[in-house]
Design a protein around this motif. Structure first.
Motif, PDB file in Angstrom:
ATOM      1  N   ASN A  28       0.804  -1.211   0.000  1.00 39.55           N
ATOM      2  CA  ASN A  28       0.000   0.000   0.000  1.00 39.55           C
ATOM      3  C   ASN A  28       0.838   1.263   0.000  1.00 39.55           C
ATOM      4  O   ASN A  28       0.321   2.348  -0.203  1.00 39.55           O
ATOM      5  N   ASN A  29       2.118   1.159   0.285  1.00 41.90           N
ATOM      6  CA  ASN A  29       2.993   2.320   0.340  1.00 41.90           C
ATOM      7  C   ASN A  29       3.978   2.311  -0.812  1.00 41.90           C
ATOM      8  O   ASN A  29       5.166   2.524  -0.618  1.00 41.90           O
ATOM      9  N   GLY A  30       3.491   2.094  -2.018  1.00 42.34           N
ATOM     10  CA  GLY A  30       4.350   2.119  -3.189  1.00 42.34           C
ATOM     11  C   GLY A  30       4.768   3.545  -3.506  1.00 42.34           C
ATOM     12  O   GLY A  30       4.500   4.481  -2.750  1.00 42.34           O
ATOM     13  N   PRO A  31       5.418   3.747  -4.635  1.00 38.53           N
ATOM     14  CA  PRO A  31       5.871   5.086  -5.006  1.00 38.53           C
ATOM     15  C   PRO A  31       4.680   6.046  -5.134  1.00 38.53           C
ATOM     16  O   PRO A  31       3.627   5.675  -5.644  1.00 38.53           O
ATOM     17  N   PHE A  32       4.865   7.276  -4.643  1.00 33.98           N
ATOM     18  CA  PHE A  32       3.791   8.263  -4.745  1.00 33.98           C
ATOM     19  C   PHE A  32       4.377   9.664  -4.825  1.00 33.98           C
ATOM     20  O   PHE A  32       5.527   9.910  -4.477  1.00 33.98           O
ATOM     21  N   VAL A  33       3.550  10.574  -5.312  1.00 33.58           N
ATOM     22  CA  VAL A  33       3.835  11.999  -5.280  1.00 33.58           C
ATOM     23  C   VAL A  33       2.519  12.694  -4.948  1.00 33.58           C
ATOM     24  O   VAL A  33       1.455  12.236  -5.366  1.00 33.58           O
ATOM     25  N   LYS A  34       2.581  13.765  -4.149  1.00 35.80           N
ATOM     26  CA  LYS A  34       1.380  14.500  -3.730  1.00 35.80           C
ATOM     27  C   LYS A  34       1.654  15.992  -3.811  1.00 35.80           C
ATOM     28  O   LYS A  34       2.583  16.493  -3.170  1.00 35.80           O
ATOM     29  N   VAL A  35       0.858  16.721  -4.624  1.00 41.06           N
ATOM     30  CA  VAL A  35       0.973  18.175  -4.701  1.00 41.06           C
ATOM     31  C   VAL A  35       0.439  18.765  -3.401  1.00 41.06           C
ATOM     32  O   VAL A  35      -0.686  18.484  -3.008  1.00 41.06           O
ATOM     33  N   GLU A  36       1.259  19.571  -2.743  1.00 43.85           N
ATOM     34  CA  GLU A  36       0.854  20.235  -1.502  1.00 43.85           C
ATOM     35  C   GLU A  36       0.409  21.674  -1.761  1.00 43.85           C
ATOM     36  O   GLU A  36      -0.550  22.145  -1.177  1.00 43.85           O
ATOM     37  N   GLN A  37       1.136  22.374  -2.637  1.00 42.14           N
ATOM     38  CA  GLN A  37       0.830  23.769  -2.901  1.00 42.14           C
ATOM     39  C   GLN A  37       1.229  24.112  -4.322  1.00 42.14           C
ATOM     40  O   GLN A  37       2.321  23.745  -4.739  1.00 42.14           O
ATOM     41  N   PRO A  38       0.401  24.758  -5.129  1.00 43.77           N
ATOM     42  CA  PRO A  38      -0.917  25.280  -4.808  1.00 43.77           C
ATOM     43  C   PRO A  38      -1.979  24.188  -4.921  1.00 43.77           C
ATOM     44  O   PRO A  38      -2.032  23.470  -5.910  1.00 43.77           O
ATOM     45  N   SER A  39      -2.779  24.060  -3.907  1.00 41.22           N
ATOM     46  CA  SER A  39      -3.798  23.021  -3.902  1.00 41.22           C
ATOM     47  C   SER A  39      -5.078  23.457  -3.193  1.00 41.22           C
ATOM     48  O   SER A  39      -6.104  22.836  -3.344  1.00 41.22           O
ATOM     49  N   VAL A  40      -4.997  24.536  -2.413  1.00 42.61           N
ATOM     50  CA  VAL A  40      -6.137  25.031  -1.651  1.00 42.61           C
ATOM     51  C   VAL A  40      -7.031  25.883  -2.560  1.00 42.61           C
ATOM     52  O   VAL A  40      -6.528  26.604  -3.428  1.00 42.61           O
TER      53      VAL A  40
END
Length: 135
Positions: A28-40
């Motif tokens: 479940n913890n494979g490679p990932f990327v998450k946009v933090e900003q700008p996202s709001v």
């Protein structure tokens, strides 16, 4: 003797459960990327100024950052940085960029474009700020 055998069976069972749990967690913890900003929601970025793009990932290689404009037909996608490292990058927005309110930042693994994320909400690019803002 029975107690020792019972402890060994219990210990073996506990080790198997931990191993199984670790295996499932790793999947479940494979490679990932998450946009933090700008996202709001509600963000306005002023053309001609510079802003921080930030993300989290567990990748070992750089990420590819692009600007997506969903307010035009066809949608446009502009490469901003093909090999950003770390977890932040300063984006100098060109003064001549088209104002709009349906922009998003897309961030991809530079090795596998199937590993990606984009801004949770649209942001605007404006020629001047409409209210108070942080620069």
């Amino acid at each position: 003797m029975k107690t020792t055998l019972r402890h060994r069976v219990f210990l073996l069972f506990a080790v198997l459960l931990i191993a199984l749990s670790t295996s499932v967690t790793a999947q479940n913890n494979g490679p990932f990327v998450k946009v933090e900003q700008p996202s709001v929601a509600g963000i306005e970025l002023v053309a001609g100024d510079s802003y921080l793009i930030s993300w989290t990932d567990n990748l070992t290689k750089p990420v590819y950052i692009e600007l997506a404009n969903y307010g035009v037909t066809p949608n446009t996608f502009t490469q901003l940085n093909p090999s950003a490292t770390g977890s932040t990058w300063v984006w100098p927005i060109p003064a001549g960029i088209a104002p709009g309110n349906q922009y998003k930042i897309n961030i991809f693994s530079s090795v596998n474009f199937a590993i990606l994320d984009w801004s949770d909400n649209f942001f605007s690019i404006v020629t001047s700020a409409t209210g108070s803002y942080i620069k």
